[in-house]
Design a protein around this motif. Structure first.
Motif, mmCIF file in Angstrom:
data_model
loop_
_atom_site.group_PDB
_atom_site.id
_atom_site.type_symbol
_atom_site.label_atom_id
_atom_site.label_comp_id
_atom_site.label_asym_id
_atom_site.label_seq_id
_atom_site.Cartn_x
_atom_site.Cartn_y
_atom_site.Cartn_z
ATOM 1 N N PHE B 34 41.868 29.956 87.251
ATOM 2 C CA PHE B 34 41.914 31.285 86.676
ATOM 3 C C PHE B 34 40.572 31.409 86.211
ATOM 4 N N TYR B 36 38.326 33.292 83.633
ATOM 5 C CA TYR B 36 38.203 34.395 82.830
ATOM 6 C C TYR B 36 37.220 34.396 82.176
ATOM 7 N N GLN B 38 35.028 36.241 78.560
ATOM 8 C CA GLN B 38 34.830 37.209 77.200
ATOM 9 C C GLN B 38 33.478 37.052 76.494
ATOM 10 N N PHE B 90 35.068 31.725 82.072
ATOM 11 C CA PHE B 90 35.299 30.159 81.683
ATOM 12 C C PHE B 90 36.191 30.060 82.625
ATOM 13 N N SER B 94 45.100 25.042 86.268
ATOM 14 C CA SER B 94 46.412 24.680 85.385
ATOM 15 C C SER B 94 47.370 23.853 86.818
ATOM 16 N N ILE B 103 47.420 22.829 81.125
ATOM 17 C CA ILE B 103 45.787 23.823 81.165
ATOM 18 C C ILE B 103 44.335 23.885 80.763
ATOM 19 N N PHE B 105 40.117 23.994 80.023
ATOM 20 C CA PHE B 105 39.008 24.927 80.045
ATOM 21 C C PHE B 105 37.901 24.612 80.537
ATOM 22 N N GLY B 106 37.132 24.625 81.217
ATOM 23 C CA GLY B 106 35.989 24.513 81.302
ATOM 24 C C GLY B 106 34.979 24.414 80.937
ATOM 25 N N SER B 107 34.152 24.156 80.358
ATOM 26 C CA SER B 107 33.052 24.484 79.455
ATOM 27 C C SER B 107 32.256 25.981 78.987
#
Lengths: 114, 115
Positions: B34, B36, B38, B90, B94, B103, B105-107
């Motif tokens: 994915f 995302y 922000q 990001f 998953s 899950i 997350f990348g940094s």
């Protein structure tokens, strides 16, 4: 519109004073998540609920608790906030817990600890 | 074990030029991936996702990403940057880890757009 709602958007609490953050959803999703996000960092998963089944991440401090009284609502309780708990707290939902489900995020609650 | 690496912490491009945000992943099983976005003081919004269907995935706001299994990459691109694209991005993987979905997350990559 179906959405994830977080209240309040900004919360100020005193060192050691319990605080509760709330999240509600109109998506009727089975899974709800709580993340902690500090400045310029990725969100860090604290725990999640699959329906009423609670799943705690191994490194989530005991100071953090959660309640999910029904499908729509989920609460994050911080029993004794420290200065290091100041962060953005994000609530998210997903339809299921499988790997293909995307998450829907609320706008977050920014917590300040004085 | 799964992991995800966003190769650039900050990318700056001029408005109207292409955007490339790089993401590499590691997963023992066929993962879902994915992206995302922000915006400041906001929650995360899904741009696009890959779940083992077409390897070229089109998302919202003109973004797309290509899943390359041989390179274990899932880079995000956009042909022409707009000022409103300035945000944190990001990459998320998953997959299954010890029989439970996990899950990661990348940094994050902060995208800046120059006028």
């Amino acid at each position: 519109d179906a959405m994830v709602i977080q209240n309040p958007r900004y919360q100020v609490t005193q060192f050691g004073k319990p605080v509760t953050l709330s999240c509600s959803q109109t998506l009727n999703h089975n899974v709800m998540y709580w993340y902690q996000q500090k400045s310029s960092q990725a969100p860090k998963l604290l725990f999640h609920y699959y329906d009423k089944d609670f799943n705690n991440e191994a490194d989530t401090p005991d100071n953090f608790q959660s309640r999910r009284p029904n499908t729509s609502f989920c609460f994050l309780d911080i029993r004794s906030p420290g200065l290091g708990d100041a962060a953005m707290y994000l609530c998210a939902t997903s339809r299921g817990a499988g790997t293909t489900y995307e998450q829907y995020f609320g706008p977050g609650t920014r917590l300040t600890v004085t | 074990a799964q992991s995800v690496t966003q190769l650039d912490s900050h990318v700056s491009v001029s408005e109207g030029t292409p955007v490339l945000l790089r993401c590499n992943y590691s997963s023992s099983y066929s993962p879902s991936l994915f992206w995302y976005v922000q915006h400041p003081n906001k929650g995360l919004q899904l741009l696009l996702k890959y779940t083992s269907a077409a390897t070229l995935v089109k998302g919202i706001n003109g973004f797309e990403a290509e899943f390359k299994k041989s390179e274990t990459s899932f880079h995000l691109t956009k042909p022409s940057a707009h000022m409103s694209d300035a945000a944190e991005y990001f990459c998320v993987v998953s997959g299954m880890d010890s029989s439970a979905s996990k899950i990661i997350f990348g940094s994050g990559t902060r995208l800046s757009i120059r006028p």
